[in-house]
Design a protein around this motif. Structure first.
Motif, mmCIF file in Angstrom:
data_model
loop_
_atom_site.group_PDB
_atom_site.id
_atom_site.type_symbol
_atom_site.label_atom_id
_atom_site.label_comp_id
_atom_site.label_asym_id
_atom_site.label_seq_id
_atom_site.Cartn_x
_atom_site.Cartn_y
_atom_site.Cartn_z
ATOM 1 N N LYS A 1 0.824 -1.219 0.000
ATOM 2 C CA LYS A 1 0.000 0.000 0.000
ATOM 3 C C LYS A 1 0.862 1.275 0.000
ATOM 4 N N SER A 2 2.072 1.179 0.527
ATOM 5 C CA SER A 2 2.930 2.359 0.619
ATOM 6 C C SER A 2 3.753 2.581 -0.648
ATOM 7 N N SER B 1 8.717 1.190 8.387
ATOM 8 C CA SER B 1 9.849 2.028 7.954
ATOM 9 C C SER B 1 10.542 2.741 9.111
ATOM 10 N N GLY C 1 7.960 0.114 3.775
ATOM 11 C CA GLY C 1 7.543 0.583 2.454
ATOM 12 C C GLY C 1 7.892 2.053 2.269
ATOM 13 N N SER C 2 7.125 2.918 2.950
ATOM 14 C CA SER C 2 7.227 4.365 2.736
ATOM 15 C C SER C 2 8.652 4.906 2.829
HETATM 16 C C1 LIG Z 1 0.923 -3.966 9.697
HETATM 17 C C2 LIG Z 1 1.865 -2.962 9.137
HETATM 18 N N1 LIG Z 1 3.159 -3.287 9.011
HETATM 19 C C3 LIG Z 1 4.033 -2.419 8.499
HETATM 20 C C4 LIG Z 1 3.648 -1.152 8.075
HETATM 21 C C5 LIG Z 1 4.707 -0.216 7.604
HETATM 22 O O1 LIG Z 1 4.515 0.460 6.415
HETATM 23 P P1 LIG Z 1 5.463 1.686 6.080
HETATM 24 O O2 LIG Z 1 6.855 1.179 6.098
HETATM 25 O O3 LIG Z 1 5.021 2.119 4.744
HETATM 26 O O4 LIG Z 1 5.226 2.710 7.130
HETATM 27 C C6 LIG Z 1 2.312 -0.786 8.189
HETATM 28 C C7 LIG Z 1 1.845 0.543 7.780
HETATM 29 O O5 LIG Z 1 0.713 0.938 7.894
HETATM 30 C C8 LIG Z 1 1.379 -1.707 8.750
HETATM 31 O O6 LIG Z 1 0.084 -1.408 8.921
#
Ligand SMILES: Cc1ncc(COP(=O)(O)O)c(C=O)c1O
Length: 436
Positions: free
Chosen positions: A93-94, A281, A299-300
């Motif tokens: 999603k990111s 992240s 991700g982000s």
């Molecule tokens: C369950 C979960 N794991 C990991 C992430 C980390 O995503 P990001 O690295 O994009 O912040 C998220 C972000 O919402 C999440 O809901």
């Protein structure tokens, strides 16, 4: 004798005039003291070249750009922290674009993805039949049913082996079990645990009993594949409530409670390789010395939108921008019905010396280059042509590009059909974002 000069009204008027002069004087003094500085700057060399490139070869509309050199450097930083025996899991999603995810997964040599949206699940099966999917949130049963209804007749993808459904309660597990029994399916179950974020999941290790009993009593339809414990609260803690390091230690202790309890009560379920997922992240760097979790998501941070400007990501750099052309340039700042204030505003705030109208606007994003540009909340916001103010020092002209930094990647990227990639400062191609 009564004269006008010694009448009460005359004396009062004199006092009022003095007060008024004093007030105006103080107001001018304050305005002078608090007079905003000229924050305008011309493009830095990087954005000056990017501006030239987009003016020569861009599509003449707002675009999302991803600089692949900067992305590579963020990926290298991620790989410095997440390496064998830990696995990196990309957060779809990111980074909502298959070519982008494919690029990142190739660079990080992973086939693991954390998936957050039902349509993306089926799309992954079509795009990458070798994928290893873990759900990032527990889905309604109908999402599961939709997934199975839309599976292709033949595919190398084996849902019983390659997808872990996230479960946070006994009720949800029973729903899934019934579905599996009715449709003669096998479902892999990953259990969401609450490691301090309090966004759902099991709170106490003892709650594992009813879920793991159910799973072990129906091995034909269910198997246990691990835990997911997300720690987004860790970087948010501040003195005197605690420290990120302390909060991280508490996460590990809580996670360990679940693992130890599960191993003690259900050794058979824990004898195979399980997925112990966590992090995001902002926290993945904290797990460098941990040996409990073996699957870290992020991700982000690979694109570093501005919400991710945190200490743990200090070695990451922004790799995503919105670039949009200036459509109009007007001297001064004229606000409808307040035109009379214009000379005063211009004198007071040099950052209001010029008005630009940019193509589009109202994105979840902050002005980035040239420096010193700002929105004008008095004039208002528009997703069609948004007003932007700046000083003459920016040197910005019609057709030049304004660069903004998205505050987050997921929603902003989905608003733009294509991502424009940049390599060595030049436009390198386009990548499609996910379809909803
Ligand atoms: C369950 C979960 N794991 C990991 C992430 C980390 O995503 P990001 O690295 O994009 O912040 C998220 C972000 O919402 C999440 O809901």
């Amino acid at each position: 004798m009564f004269t006008y000069k010694n009448c009460h009204f005359y004396r009062m008027k004199k006092i009022w005039v003095r007060w008024l002069c004093l007030l105006v004087g103080v107001a001018f003094l304050l305005a002078f003291i608090f007079k905003p500085k000229n924050e305008g700057k011309q493009y830095s060399p990087y954005f000056s070249l990017l501006n030239q490139e987009l003016k020569s070869h861009g599509p003449g509309r707002p675009v999302i750009i991803i600089d692949l050199d900067r992305l590579d450097s963020n990926i290298a930083e991620l790989k410095r922290h997440i390496h064998s025996p830990k696995h990196y899991r990309a957060v779809d999603k990111s980074l909502p674009s298959f070519p982008l995810l494919r690029y990142i997964m190739q660079q990080t040599a992973t086939n693991r993805v954390m998936c957050f949206h039902q349509p993306f699940l089926n799309a992954w099966v079509r795009q990458r039949p070798d994928i290893d999917l873990l759900l990032g949130k527990p889905m309604p049963l109908n999402a599961l049913a939709t997934f199975y209804q839309n599976l292709p007749d033949s595919s190398a993808f084996n849902p019983g082996m390659q997808i872990q459904w996230l479960i946070d309660s006994k009720e949800r597990l029973i729903q899934y079990q019934k579905f599996a029994q009715q449709n003669n399916l096998h479902l892999q179950i990953n259990i969401e645990i609450d490691v301090g974020l309090h966004r759902g999941g099991l709170e106490q290790a003892e709650q594992l009993d009813e879920l793991l009993n159910l799973i072990s009593s129906d091995s034909k339809h269910l198997s246990f594949t691990g835990f997911m414990g997300y720690d987004a609260h860790v970087p948010e803690v501040f003195f005197p409530l605690g420290s990120p390091r302390g909060a991280y230690n508490a996460v590990i202790n809580k996670y360990n409670e679940f693992v130890s309890y599960g191993k003690g009560k259900f050794p058979g379920l824990f004898s195979k390789q399980l997925t112990f997922n966590g992090a995001g992240s902002k926290t993945y760097q904290l797990y460098d010395t941990d040996t409990l979790l073996n699957d870290l998501s992020a991700g982000s941070g690979l694109l570093l939108p501005s919400d991710f400007d945190v200490a743990t990501l200090k070695n990451h750099g922004p790799a995503i921008f919105i670039a949009t052309p200036v459509l109009k340039k007007i001297k001064g700042t004229k606000i409808p019905f307040l035109e009379f204030l214009e000379p005063l505003l211009q004198w007071w705030n040099p950052n209001l010396q010029e008005t630009y109208f940019m193509y589009g606007g109202r994105w979840k994003a902050k002005h980035y280059e040239p420096k010193g540009l700002r929105d004008n909340s008095l004039y208002g916001f528009s997703s069609n042509q948004q007003i932007v103010n700046g000083s003459t020092t920016t040197g910005l002209n019609i057709d030049d590009y304004i660069f903004l930094r998205p505050t987050q990647s997921e929603e902003v990227m989905m608003e733009f059909g294509n991502i424009y990639t940049i390599r060595n400062g030049k436009l390198a191609g386009t990548w499609k974002v996910f379809e909803q």
